[in-house]
Design an enzyme around this catalytic site. Structure first.
Site, short mmCIF file in Angstrom:
data_model
loop_
_atom_site.label_atom_id
_atom_site.label_comp_id
_atom_site.label_asym_id
_atom_site.label_seq_id
_atom_site.Cartn_x
_atom_site.Cartn_y
_atom_site.Cartn_z
N GLY A 135 0.82 -1.21 0.00
CA GLY A 135 0.00 0.00 0.00
C GLY A 135 0.85 1.26 0.00
N THR A 136 1.95 1.24 0.72
CA THR A 136 2.81 2.42 0.79
C THR A 136 3.36 2.76 -0.60
OG1 THR A 136 3.41 1.89 3.06
CG2 THR A 136 4.90 3.38 1.87
N SER B 130 -4.06 -2.79 -0.34
CA SER B 130 -2.94 -3.53 0.24
C SER B 130 -3.41 -4.93 0.61
CB SER B 130 -2.43 -2.80 1.49
OG SER B 130 -1.50 -3.60 2.17
N ALA B 131 -2.62 -5.96 0.25
CA ALA B 131 -3.06 -7.34 0.45
C ALA B 131 -3.13 -7.74 1.92
CB ALA B 131 -2.12 -8.29 -0.30
N HIS B 132 -2.15 -7.28 2.72
CA HIS B 132 -2.07 -7.85 4.07
C HIS B 132 -3.13 -7.36 5.04
CE1 HIS B 132 0.07 -4.70 6.59
NE2 HIS B 132 0.31 -4.20 5.38
N THR C 12 10.50 -8.10 -12.01
CA THR C 12 9.78 -9.37 -12.07
C THR C 12 8.74 -9.43 -10.96
OG1 THR C 12 11.74 -10.40 -12.97
CG2 THR C 12 10.08 -11.89 -12.03
N ASN D 101 -7.34 4.57 9.42
CA ASN D 101 -6.78 3.37 10.06
C ASN D 101 -6.80 3.44 11.59
OD1 ASN D 101 -4.84 5.37 8.91
ND2 ASN D 101 -3.41 4.37 10.31
N CYS E 118 1.69 1.51 12.17
CA CYS E 118 2.66 1.43 11.08
C CYS E 118 3.93 2.23 11.38
CB CYS E 118 2.06 1.94 9.78
SG CYS E 118 1.00 0.73 9.01
N1 PLP Z 1 -2.66 3.35 4.02
C1 PLP Z 1 -3.32 3.05 5.14
C2 PLP Z 1 -4.61 3.76 5.46
C3 PLP Z 1 -2.82 2.09 6.02
O1 PLP Z 1 -3.48 1.79 7.13
C4 PLP Z 1 -1.59 1.45 5.69
C5 PLP Z 1 -0.99 0.48 6.62
O2 PLP Z 1 -1.28 0.49 7.81
C6 PLP Z 1 -0.96 1.80 4.48
C7 PLP Z 1 -1.52 2.76 3.68
C8 PLP Z 1 0.32 1.16 4.06
O3 PLP Z 1 0.11 -0.12 3.50
P1 PLP Z 1 1.29 -1.20 3.48
O4 PLP Z 1 1.46 -1.68 4.88
O5 PLP Z 1 0.79 -2.28 2.56
O6 PLP Z 1 2.51 -0.53 2.95
#
Ligand code: PLP
Length: 385
Positions: free
Chosen positions: A70-71, A197-199, A237, A149, A325
């Site tokens: 996601g980042t 984001s997958a996780h 890849t 979040n 995070c």
């Molecule tokens: N955006 C939001 C709102 C999130 O909560 C997070 C992770 O907590 C991210 C982005 C980042 O995603 P990733 O952990 O896949 O880099």
């Protein structure tokens, strides 16, 4: 046995995800760019996952660009849209994740004018404030999250999209916390770009996607250059196993979300009434607005979040303080600061985030731990770490 109530930080890997990943982790599995049968099989797995992720947000598969999380997708949205020009105006929400705030700061260093959309005390962006900021001149891109979040507050994205488009801008929506919990349809939201984001949905870590509304949305400056993978937008890849897992997680989130959202909301409501019956002075942030059905961010006067998280952990309950995070550093949440939360509560916010597998017994275990902690707090002593 310990219980896990920190699903907004990351969700457990779903069994179906592991099954989808397994063929791509062992034995001979090809490079998707190779023309032989091994390569073609890997390419087919990517395309299956692309269709599954697209279906999750009602997009066309060709508009899904896989990233390393996601980042990276947030960085790609901001830098990809704005990077093609030396300067301009960009607007980001004050409640955004650091994955959006970080690239916004980088754009500001390059000469872009970056402004922040304020939030109200309930934890939501105000459409009128957005209109006022957009009236100040050409804005190339606005970046707003779908659900926060920390508080879980759902933002008025469709309303914001109409305002941004009327002003001639593009809207990027960080929807990382939404799938499997609330509806996440790119068309209904009015997003031009959407981050996933997958996780957070039972997939593996380090895999995500940026989804474009259509071919007319250009990401002019790739973050990673090299080969022509992902239509030249994200070279390198592909992580076939991770992407196959993301696809399986997306399929599960799409088909089960109604049932699971109702399940989590029932438990979350019970958790919140339990919290309040133990401590009358508990504050639940963003309580008055629509929230993710799995999230509770709460505080009581005199509680220190970092000590409370350790106290819960000693009772076998995993929760988090503020934004999980960040690097484990104790600093007041920028989200609560933007909401104007008073200093006495600012350092005491604890986030509980439920998942599909959370049970009534887990909530009771949490409330048992809370009873102990609240009684220690009411006796005026600091909780032993
Ligand atoms: N955006 C939001 C709102 C999130 O909560 C997070 C992770 O907590 C991210 C982005 C980042 O995603 P990733 O952990 O896949 O880099």
């Amino acid at each position: 046995m310990s219980i896990y109530l920190d699903h907004n930080a990351t969700a457990p890997l779903d069994g179906r995800v592991l099954e989808a990943m397994q063929p791509w982790l062992t034995g001979v599995h090809g490079n998707p760019a190779s023309v032989h049968r091994y390569g073609r099989a890997a390419q087919a797995a990517l395309e299956t996952a692309r269709a599954q992720v697209a279906a999750l947000v009602n997009a066309q598969p060709a508009q899904v660009v896989f990233t390393g999380g996601g980042t990276e997708a947030d960085n790609l949205a901001l830098k990809g849209v704005c990077g093609g020009a030396p300067s301009g105006r960009v607007l980001v929400g004050a409640l955004e994740h650091s994955a959006v705030l970080g690239p916004a700061v980088a754009l500001a260093k390059r000469g872009w004018e970056v402004e922040y959309l304020p939030a109200d005390a309930a934890g939501r962006y105000d459409a009128r404030a957005l209109e006022r900021l957009l009236a100040g001149g050409d804005v190339r891109l606005v970046s707003l999250m779908l659900a926060n979040n920390e508080t879980g507050a759902v933002q008025p994205v469709p309303e914001a999209a109409a305002i941004v488009h009327a002003a001639g801008g593009l809207l990027h929506v960080d929807a990382v916390q939404a799938p499997g919990r609330i509806g996440c349809n790119i068309g209904t939201l009015g997003a031009d770009l959407l981050t996933l984001s997958a996780h957070k949905i039972g997939g593996p870590k380090g895999v995500g996607a940026i989804v474009r509304r259509g071919d007319e949305i250009h990401l002019l400056e790739p973050l990673i250059r090299g080969g022509g993978q992902e239509r030249g937008i994200r070279a390198g890849t592909e992580n076939v196993a991770g992407i196959a897992g993301f696809g399986a997680a997306a399929a599960a989130a799409r088909t089960q979300f109604d049932v699971e959202a109702a399940h989590m909301k029932g438990l979350r409501d019970a958790l919140e009434s339990g919290l309040k019956s133990v401590s009358k002075n508990v504050v639940i942030f963003a309580e008055t607005v629509e929230r993710l059905p799995n999230t509770t961010l709460f505080a009581v006067d005199g509680m220190k979040a970092e000590t409370a998280v350790i106290a819960f952990d000693l009772e076998g309950v995993a929760v988090s303080s503020g934004a999980a995070c960040s690097s484990g550093k104790v600093q007041p949440s920028h989200v609560l600061t933007a909401m104007g939360v008073p200093p006495a509560l600012l350092r005491g916010a604890v986030r509980v985030s439920l998942g599909w597998g959370t049970t009534k017994v887990d909530v009771e275990r949490f409330l048992g731990a809370w009873r102990k902690l609240a009684s220690a707090l009411s006796k005026g002593r600091q909780v032993a770490a």
